[in-house]
Design an enzyme around this catalytic site. Sequence first.
Site, PDB file in Angstrom:
ATOM      1  N   HIS A  23       0.860  -1.191   0.000  1.00 64.47           N
ATOM      2  CA  HIS A  23       0.000   0.000   0.000  1.00 64.47           C
ATOM      3  C   HIS A  23       0.893   1.238   0.000  1.00 64.47           C
ATOM      4  O   HIS A  23       1.273   1.738   1.047  1.00 64.47           O
ATOM      5  CB  HIS A  23      -0.924  -0.032   1.220  1.00 64.47           C
ATOM      6  N   HIS A 203      -9.470   1.017  -1.042  1.00 64.70           N
ATOM      7  CA  HIS A 203      -9.403   1.716   0.238  1.00 64.70           C
ATOM      8  C   HIS A 203     -10.804   1.658   0.854  1.00 64.70           C
ATOM      9  O   HIS A 203     -11.799   1.980   0.180  1.00 64.70           O
ATOM     10  CB  HIS A 203      -9.026   3.181   0.044  1.00 64.70           C
ATOM     11  N   GLU A 206     -10.832   3.851   6.091  1.00 63.22           N
ATOM     12  CA  GLU A 206      -9.730   4.739   6.517  1.00 63.22           C
ATOM     13  C   GLU A 206     -10.367   5.822   7.389  1.00 63.22           C
ATOM     14  O   GLU A 206     -10.117   5.909   8.586  1.00 63.22           O
ATOM     15  CB  GLU A 206      -9.028   5.343   5.292  1.00 63.22           C
ATOM     16  N   ASP A 284       1.996   4.146   2.568  1.00 63.33           N
ATOM     17  CA  ASP A 284       0.947   4.977   1.964  1.00 63.33           C
ATOM     18  C   ASP A 284       1.539   6.089   1.082  1.00 63.33           C
ATOM     19  O   ASP A 284       1.616   5.918  -0.136  1.00 63.33           O
ATOM     20  CB  ASP A 284       0.029   5.559   3.054  1.00 63.33           C
ATOM     21  N   ASP A 285       1.931   7.205   1.687  1.00 65.02           N
ATOM     22  CA  ASP A 285       2.491   8.346   0.940  1.00 65.02           C
ATOM     23  C   ASP A 285       3.731   8.822   1.703  1.00 65.02           C
ATOM     24  O   ASP A 285       3.696   9.846   2.401  1.00 65.02           O
ATOM     25  CB  ASP A 285       1.447   9.464   0.851  1.00 65.02           C
TER      26      ASP A 285
HETATM   27  N1  ADE Z   1      -4.391   8.672  -2.209  1.00 63.85           N
HETATM   28  C1  ADE Z   1      -3.143   8.759  -1.748  1.00 63.85           C
HETATM   29  N2  ADE Z   1      -3.117   8.462  -0.445  1.00 63.85           N
HETATM   30  C2  ADE Z   1      -4.393   8.175  -0.074  1.00 63.85           C
HETATM   31  C3  ADE Z   1      -5.007   7.779   1.118  1.00 63.85           C
HETATM   32  N3  ADE Z   1      -4.325   7.620   2.258  1.00 63.85           N
HETATM   33  N4  ADE Z   1      -6.338   7.584   1.117  1.00 63.85           N
HETATM   34  C4  ADE Z   1      -7.042   7.739   0.006  1.00 63.85           C
HETATM   35  N5  ADE Z   1      -6.502   8.112  -1.156  1.00 63.85           N
HETATM   36  C5  ADE Z   1      -5.181   8.315  -1.204  1.00 63.85           C
HETATM   37 ZN    ZN Z   2      -3.605   4.809   0.424  1.00 65.19          ZN
END
Ligand code: ADE
Ligand code: ZN
Length: 345
Positions: A23, A203, A206, A284-285
């Site tokens: 992810h 997703h 969250e 994630d990012d």
């Molecule tokens: N796009 C990038 N990161 C995300 C996240 N945590 N939740 C939903 N969309 C995303």
């Molecule tokens: Zn994500």
Amino acid sequence: MSAVLAPDRLAEFLHGLPKAELHMHIEGSLEPELMFAMAQRNGIALPYADVESLRAAYDFHNLQSFLDIYYAGASVLQTEQDFFDMAWAYLLRAQADHVVHVEMFFDPQTHTERGVAFDTVIDGLKRACDRAAGELGVRAELILCFLRHLSEDEAFATLEQAKPHLGKFIGVGLDSSEVGHPPEKFARVFAEARRLGLHVVAHAGEEGPPAYIWSALDVLKVERIDHGVQSLQDAALVERLVKERMPLTVCPLSNIKLCVFEKMDQHNLRRMLDLGIVATVNSDDPAYFGGYMNQNFRETGAALGLDAGHLRQLSANSFEASFAAAADKQRYVDRLGEHCAAFGL
Ligand code: ADE
Ligand code: ZN
């Protein structure tokens, strides 16, 4: 064998632990330094004076406040080389963290909406993934994500653009603004993706309710839930996740940065493991949330008191939850066994 290691040995064990990352949005790995370099070479003006003021803007209060900055940052990506460079920089970080297998999300609509060709995006990313196998010893695959704030028709148009490239990505996912965009909005496009033989993930849970996780499972028929941290509100859902060995790709640093949990010691990852959920740790990012894979493991491990047994379980879960071929999964599991044996575990 006891899973207790002294703190310095535990840190060493974690550092070298082989793991899969399942992810990670590749656009979310674009570090400010590379973003500025690309802005300059592509003649694009960013609304920040420098790297420091951009980083200072990474102060999020929920998912949407992050997404607004994330989509703006992606505007510097223009050429096939840009997509290659971004993915290569991430893959070097993955290698340093002993990530041996990656399933990388990408958001084509973020780029095609700006006039960048679908082929430019996927060909740059794929070139980096292919090179990583030989040069870095990291196996990397691509998963195409549909943006859920856009329509199902737009998702279908993206799937059409992707059809000539079916050999280049292994599945589809669903990301972007969750609340108000339930999985069932994309029922037909996911059915078509499944018909094409693609893996499907989404997703869910969250920020959104457990109901979104149920519909991701029942309507989209996903094989993994991305995040899923809200599932623990629903005992019947937990029972199902455990029974079906349905993996959750959890992203602890993301959850803290986006205020899903106030502090890491309140995160429910350890409870998930105790309940027998196939939970995994992911970044994630990473350029936006304060760290790559091992940073996620370190901060979660420290806050929740995870021992070598938990870490071993998380690594094993990541391989089980991956879409790797059976022979590759076996190789990964063997490597995990060798790593544990080297620490007397
Ligand atoms: N796009 C990038 N990161 C995300 C996240 N945590 N939740 C939903 N969309 C995303
Ligand atoms: Zn994500």
